[in-house]
Design a protein around this motif. Structure first.
Motif, PDB file in Angstrom:
ATOM      1  N   ALA A 199       8.929 -13.695   6.258  1.00  0.00           N
ATOM      2  CA  ALA A 199       8.638 -12.345   5.776  1.00  0.00           C
ATOM      3  C   ALA A 199       7.138 -12.079   5.889  1.00  0.00           C
ATOM      4  CB  ALA A 199       9.097 -12.186   4.337  1.00  0.00           C
ATOM      5  N   ASN A 200       6.768 -10.913   6.405  1.00  0.00           N
ATOM      6  CA  ASN A 200       5.335 -10.645   6.584  1.00  0.00           C
ATOM      7  C   ASN A 200       4.901  -9.229   6.206  1.00  0.00           C
ATOM      8  OD1 ASN A 200       6.529  -9.392   8.748  1.00  0.00           O
ATOM      9  ND2 ASN A 200       5.231 -10.337  10.317  1.00  0.00           N
ATOM     10  N   VAL A 201       5.730  -8.542   5.417  1.00  0.00           N
ATOM     11  CA  VAL A 201       5.356  -7.224   4.884  1.00  0.00           C
ATOM     12  C   VAL A 201       5.784  -7.159   3.423  1.00  0.00           C
ATOM     13  CG1 VAL A 201       5.937  -4.750   4.927  1.00  0.00           C
ATOM     14  CG2 VAL A 201       5.362  -5.924   7.056  1.00  0.00           C
ATOM     15  N   GLY A 202       4.952  -6.541   2.596  1.00  0.00           N
ATOM     16  CA  GLY A 202       5.305  -6.242   1.218  1.00  0.00           C
ATOM     17  C   GLY A 202       5.575  -4.761   1.099  1.00  0.00           C
ATOM     18  N   THR A 203       6.816  -4.388   0.785  1.00  0.00           N
ATOM     19  CA  THR A 203       7.209  -2.978   0.726  1.00  0.00           C
ATOM     20  C   THR A 203       6.646  -2.308  -0.517  1.00  0.00           C
ATOM     21  OG1 THR A 203       9.232  -3.309   2.008  1.00  0.00           O
ATOM     22  CG2 THR A 203       9.194  -1.421   0.533  1.00  0.00           C
ATOM     23  N   HIS A 204       5.942  -1.204  -0.315  1.00  0.00           N
ATOM     24  CA  HIS A 204       5.221  -0.463  -1.364  1.00  0.00           C
ATOM     25  C   HIS A 204       4.832  -1.380  -2.537  1.00  0.00           C
ATOM     26  CE1 HIS A 204       9.226  -0.027  -3.074  1.00  0.00           C
ATOM     27  NE2 HIS A 204       9.550   1.013  -2.342  1.00  0.00           N
ATOM     28  N   LEU A 205       3.801  -2.183  -2.285  1.00  0.00           N
ATOM     29  CA  LEU A 205       3.331  -3.186  -3.239  1.00  0.00           C
ATOM     30  C   LEU A 205       3.162  -2.595  -4.640  1.00  0.00           C
ATOM     31  CD1 LEU A 205       2.377  -6.230  -2.947  1.00  0.00           C
ATOM     32  CD2 LEU A 205       0.081  -5.302  -3.255  1.00  0.00           C
ATOM     33  N   PHE A 206       3.552  -3.362  -5.632  1.00  0.00           N
ATOM     34  CA  PHE A 206       3.555  -3.029  -7.059  1.00  0.00           C
ATOM     35  C   PHE A 206       4.789  -2.231  -7.464  1.00  0.00           C
ATOM     36  CE2 PHE A 206      -1.008  -3.499  -6.163  1.00  0.00           C
ATOM     37  CZ  PHE A 206      -1.396  -4.386  -7.148  1.00  0.00           C
ATOM     38  N   ASN A 207       5.209  -1.293  -6.628  1.00  0.00           N
ATOM     39  CA  ASN A 207       6.343  -0.434  -6.990  1.00  0.00           C
ATOM     40  C   ASN A 207       7.654  -1.123  -6.649  1.00  0.00           C
ATOM     41  OD1 ASN A 207       4.089   1.845  -5.805  1.00  0.00           O
ATOM     42  ND2 ASN A 207       4.877   2.093  -7.874  1.00  0.00           N
ATOM     43  N   GLY A 208       8.603  -1.096  -7.600  1.00  0.00           N
ATOM     44  CA  GLY A 208       9.870  -1.782  -7.396  1.00  0.00           C
ATOM     45  C   GLY A 208       9.710  -3.283  -7.369  1.00  0.00           C
ATOM     46  N   MET A 209       8.762  -3.810  -8.140  1.00  0.00           N
ATOM     47  CA  MET A 209       8.505  -5.250  -8.163  1.00  0.00           C
ATOM     48  C   MET A 209       8.274  -5.734  -9.583  1.00  0.00           C
ATOM     49  SD  MET A 209       5.943  -6.024  -4.977  1.00  0.00           S
ATOM     50  CE  MET A 209       6.476  -5.717  -3.283  1.00  0.00           C
ATOM     51  N   ARG A 210       8.674  -6.976  -9.827  1.00  0.00           N
ATOM     52  CA  ARG A 210       8.317  -7.626 -11.089  1.00  0.00           C
ATOM     53  C   ARG A 210       6.807  -7.531 -11.280  1.00  0.00           C
ATOM     54  NH1 ARG A 210       9.790 -13.395 -13.519  1.00  0.00           N
ATOM     55  NH2 ARG A 210      11.765 -13.000 -12.447  1.00  0.00           N
ATOM     56  N   VAL A 230       1.205  -8.066   5.438  1.00  0.00           N
ATOM     57  CA  VAL A 230       0.646  -6.716   5.310  1.00  0.00           C
ATOM     58  C   VAL A 230       1.302  -6.038   4.110  1.00  0.00           C
ATOM     59  CG1 VAL A 230       0.550  -4.421   6.360  1.00  0.00           C
ATOM     60  CG2 VAL A 230       0.069  -6.452   7.736  1.00  0.00           C
ATOM     61  N   CYS A 231       0.485  -5.496   3.232  1.00  0.00           N
ATOM     62  CA  CYS A 231       0.974  -4.876   1.999  1.00  0.00           C
ATOM     63  C   CYS A 231       0.947  -3.355   2.131  1.00  0.00           C
ATOM     64  CB  CYS A 231       0.106  -5.300   0.815  1.00  0.00           C
ATOM     65  SG  CYS A 231       0.112  -7.077   0.500  1.00  0.00           S
ATOM     66  N   GLU A 232       2.118  -2.729   1.981  1.00  0.00           N
ATOM     67  CA  GLU A 232       2.193  -1.272   1.983  1.00  0.00           C
ATOM     68  C   GLU A 232       1.668  -0.715   0.657  1.00  0.00           C
ATOM     69  OE1 GLU A 232       6.354  -0.700   4.557  1.00  0.00           O
ATOM     70  OE2 GLU A 232       6.278  -0.238   2.422  1.00  0.00           O
TER      71      GLU A 232
END
Length: 369
Positions: A199-210, A230-232
């Motif tokens: 895995a090499n992308v973080g989908t909309h970082l912070f949102n929808g995450m613990r 890469v962090c969105e």
């Protein structure tokens, strides 16, 4: 015929204050200093939106080709010359039909690819995803979609804690599809395992995450500190506080932070009632939320506005431009074709005034009127 576009040219190595981009045959033929220029408009590469569900009253989420063309045309007028059509969690039949409908648009260059945000997501962190459709990852489903799309499926977002997620990441990476971590309640260790699996992308970082905790850093810290991820970031002032945006950018750097819109059909439209993945959405003062529980339901953002918001938050213009163009292009495997003002790349560029508002857009050497 040769076309020359003069102004403050933003390149991967910095800003040419008195510059010129030369275009020939739909490609950038040269980028150079041009002393005759006196403080012209900004000239930046066309924006690359790797995560958008629609805009201009049109949606990608139903798998309708006409809707997709109209949504892509809306975002093109705002400077987005390449985008992924993002779907939301849905039954497999819709995923199949959308792939069939969108694959020709990818071949024609209307879309840069398809992004499945779900349905392999966490129920605890589903946000505006429809919980009715969430399920564990299926390698059989992924194999079928990838084969059906024949290169058009470019990214899939999943939660790494779900059973079968690591195997699914393996399938995606073997086929050259980006595996993204998102809508997840994963621990730090589970997220690190997903990154190790490919895995090499973080989908909309912070949102929808613990959320981050000092004794359980969770997925946010794991993704921010992974050198190949890469962090969105959604720079709309709703998804993220300005301080959070600049913190993430300062931590990972503009070469690992990609601005996205996460836009839904209401982008560019009046406030009112809309729909996302079979769920009612209410837009008030440009803010989209689920009618049932008030969860953020995508955005009404465009990429030019995201650029302006990032600069207003304190991100330098060259870094913000990298975050809307170069970084997302590289993240989804398009860096050899678009995402920068460099000789040999497709002539996608945006002319911006001093307030960073769109003056003109060029795609493939042709001005968009």
């Amino acid at each position: 015929m040769t076309v020359r576009v003069n102004g403050k040219v933003v390149t991967p190595s910095g800003v040419i204050r008195q510059g010129c981009v030369e275009v020939r045959g739909g490609r950038i033929s040269a980028v150079a200093e041009y002393p005759a220029v006196r403080d012209g408009h900004w000239v930046v590469p066309g924006f690359v939106d790797m995560h958008t569900h629609g805009g201009g009253g049109h949606t990608f989420t139903t798998g309708d080709a006409d809707q997709a063309r109209a949504a892509a045309a809306f975002h093109l007028r705002h400077g987005t010359t390449s985008l992924l059509a993002s779907l939301v969690s849905a039954p497999f039949d819709l995923m199949r039909s959308a792939t069939t409908a969108f694959a020709p648009l990818v071949s024609d260059g209307v879309l840069a690819g398809i992004h499945f945000e779900g349905p392999y997501l966490s129920a605890a962190r589903c946000g505006a995803q429809n919980p009715e459709f969430l399920r564990d990852p299926s390698t059989d489903e992924l194999d079928e979609l990838i084969k059906l799309g024949d290169g058009s499926v470019r990214m899939v977002t999943l939660a790494p804690e779900r059973p079968g997620a690591l195997e699914a990441i393996g399938v995606l990476t073997r086929h050259g599809v980006v595996a993204a971590v998102g809508h997840t309640d994963a621990t730090y260790e589970q997220t690190v395992a997903a990154v190790a699996a490919g895995a090499n992308v973080g989908t909309h970082l912070f949102n929808g995450m613990r959320p981050v905790h000092h004794r359980e850093p969770g997925p946010v810290v794991a993704l921010l500190t992974a050198p190949n991820v890469v962090c969105e970031l959604v720079a709309d002032g709703v998804h993220l506080h300005q301080g959070t945006l600049t913190f993430a950018t300062g931590t990972a750097g503009p070469e690992r932070c990609a601005l996205i819109t996460d836009a839904m059909a209401a982008a560019g439209m009046p406030d009112g009632e809309y729909e996302l993945g079979g769920q009612a959405v209410t837009v008030t003062d440009g803010e989209a939320r689920l009618a049932r529980d008030g969860a953020i339901a995508g955005s009404t953002l465009t990429m030019d506005a995201a650029l302006r918001n990032a600069v207003a938050a304190g991100v330098p213009v060259p870094d913000a431009v990298r975050m809307v163009s170069t970084t997302p292009a590289l993240a989804i495997g398009l860096g050899a074709e678009v995402g920068a003002l460099q000789p040999g790349l497709r002539a996608d560029l945006v002319v911006l005034d001093d307030d960073l508002r769109v003056v003109r857009v060029m795609r493939g050497g042709d001005w968009i009127e």
